[in-house]
Scaffold this active site. Sequence first.
Site, PDB file in Angstrom:
ATOM      1  CG  ASP A  15     -26.966 -28.184 -36.773  1.00  0.00           C
ATOM      2  OD1 ASP A  15     -26.231 -27.186 -36.863  1.00  0.00           O
ATOM      3  OD2 ASP A  15     -27.631 -28.464 -35.754  1.00  0.00           O
ATOM      4  CE1 TYR A  20     -21.410 -18.603 -34.158  1.00  0.00           C
ATOM      5  CE2 TYR A  20     -21.864 -17.599 -32.029  1.00  0.00           C
ATOM      6  CZ  TYR A  20     -22.067 -17.649 -33.398  1.00  0.00           C
ATOM      7  OH  TYR A  20     -22.893 -16.748 -34.004  1.00  0.00           O
ATOM      8  NE  ARG A  52     -23.618 -28.308 -26.514  1.00  0.00           N
ATOM      9  CZ  ARG A  52     -24.167 -28.174 -27.709  1.00  0.00           C
ATOM     10  NH1 ARG A  52     -24.924 -29.134 -28.208  1.00  0.00           N
ATOM     11  NH2 ARG A  52     -23.953 -27.072 -28.416  1.00  0.00           N
ATOM     12  CG  ASP A 107     -25.434 -23.383 -36.736  1.00  0.00           C
ATOM     13  OD1 ASP A 107     -26.327 -22.689 -37.272  1.00  0.00           O
ATOM     14  OD2 ASP A 107     -25.555 -23.888 -35.607  1.00  0.00           O
ATOM     15  CD  GLU A 108     -29.814 -25.232 -38.050  1.00  0.00           C
ATOM     16  OE1 GLU A 108     -30.766 -25.788 -38.635  1.00  0.00           O
ATOM     17  OE2 GLU A 108     -29.941 -24.656 -36.957  1.00  0.00           O
TER      18      GLU A 108
END
Length: 661
Positions: A15, A20, A52, A107-108
């Site tokens: 992942d 982005y 975050r 993305d994975e």
Amino acid sequence: MDVDEKHDRVIVHIDIDCFYAQVEMNKKPELRDVPMGIQQKNIVVTCNYPARARGVGKCMYITEAMQKCPELILVNGEDLADYRRVSAAVYSTLCETGSPVERLGMDENWLDVTQIVKLRIQELEGKKPELRGHTFGELSCDDCECTNNLIVGSIIAEELRNTIKEKFNLTTSAGISHNKLLSKMVGGKHKPDDQTVISPSSALNLLTDDMPPKSVPGIGRRTVEQLTAVHLDTLDQLRQASVENIVEAGILRPQALQLKKMAWGQDDSEVKMTGRPQSLGLEDRFMGLYNEAECKEKLSWLLDRLTQLIAEDGRKPTVIKVTVRDYYKDKLVKKFHKESRQGKISARLFNLDIQGNLAEESKIEILQITLGLLGKMIDFKDSFHITLMGLGVSNFLEQIEKKGSIKNFFISPKKEDGLPQSVPTAVVKRKNLFDESEETSSKKCKTLENENSPEKVDNVLHKALDNDRSQKTEPKSKSNNSSIQSFLRKQESYAVINPKNSNTENTFLKIIESKEDLGSEDDEEIISLKCPADYDPEVWNNLPIELKQELIASNKPSTSYKVESSEKDSLDNNSTDKETDENAYSDTEECPEGVDQQVFEQLPKEIRSELSKSMSKNTPSTKIPPKPHGSSSKASKPNKGNKKDTGAKSHSILSYFSRQK
């Protein structure tokens, strides 16, 4: 329920961390250490880890995100072109391992590295490998010795992550397990830029009893609603429930069995190589569109974005779909409601220029089609409030022939795996098999006649093609100005060879030429359907055998051929050959009744003569007296039940020129 019977696989889930955001930070390195979010409309779809840490989360409204982090820098991420390019490059890098790779979003990726693990273990020669990264729970298994495989898998996962970081400057997190479900779930336990290994014995520590079913990847919202209806709100309840109880919720039995296995951490699904997408599309949400002009402007904007995706993909679509959401209809059904309509579209409209743009006339035509599809869902004369619109394409073709190509008459437009459905087996670029000496051709013919295996026939023919590629082709004759001849010149064509469905003796047409024509003392059979002087050799090779036979018979009436074929109607009968030998072609043939005058005048004189003779077979030889004055000029129609043979077979080229009555 018992645990998995087999733990012999090693699955790695990779992942890309805040994908982005990392792409934008690579474009602007000054954003790497400051709070930054990716904005789409009024939502922060993702953010980097400094943001975050300040409380900003994914899919958070901008107003809320700015309250939590006033210094948050927003970057517009509505254009996904750069994200798609980076995602495709990462996927290609993972595919270089030779292992199956399955994409999950941009993305994975899942990788099945089982075969690489087996090779690594052989190279270790009994040495114990060293674990890389973290473990979730105890790394053990009571049923087998799969833990050693997982440790080697952690080494391979670290190598893959380092490769991605070196090539693309992207950090990734990885999960390593014996199935796809556990590898995906455990990969997020040590983010970012790290990896975690889980063994089968720790599956229930990851999937706790009080965890809701929606926390398990693969169990969607609709399934959760069905499970809640029968009071299955936790994984423990789902494990204890019977299959019949789950079926009562409206879930099919095979899916019910799969849900119970997933609740125990079991997943036997394979890592499937991701092919090219079956559709391309995009949607846009906005405050509202209220009239036809605004809708057309939005469709034009979507079409420009969609054209970029089509240019990157390289294929041409044949179906286009319009999706829309009307706020007024949402209020009636009291839920989010989308409608869509789709229709056929000519693939030639998507012939793009060097910059990947549509021609102006093509864009206008496509907009008319999409506006017509939208008009089936929205009444432009009535009031409406559109808050979402999408545009997508599907049913792709790999290659589009030129508009005047004769191949379009003989090849089905529907394609599978890049080939027409009408193509049986191998497709070979073909020039001319018969430019060699008679001795070489005779040897090839004898080889084909003596070999009964279709595979051997295919091998011999491929060798013949390889030899002919080294030789020069014969010069083309000057083109004829007639319109029908223009279809037989300067077009790309391919010859299709399928020896598997018939015996060797019946696959190829054998033509025996006389000693004078061959210029040899030996009278042997050769395989030949030489292109007449007036036709382009490449297009000639693409014509059906029946048309070749008929055109050869009409083009060279005086040549003495002995024809052998497994079908009774492979060539014109002897009587037709005698007629063409006795009569010279005339430049002033009269147009037969029932044939279009304009098409007949443009035909080559050989075909005009043949058409006249064939049509005259059913006409009495005596002249018809002139009609009395005042009689009807229209000929009486024959009885449909007593139709007679017109002299042209169902597959004859003559049927293309007869006017339908």
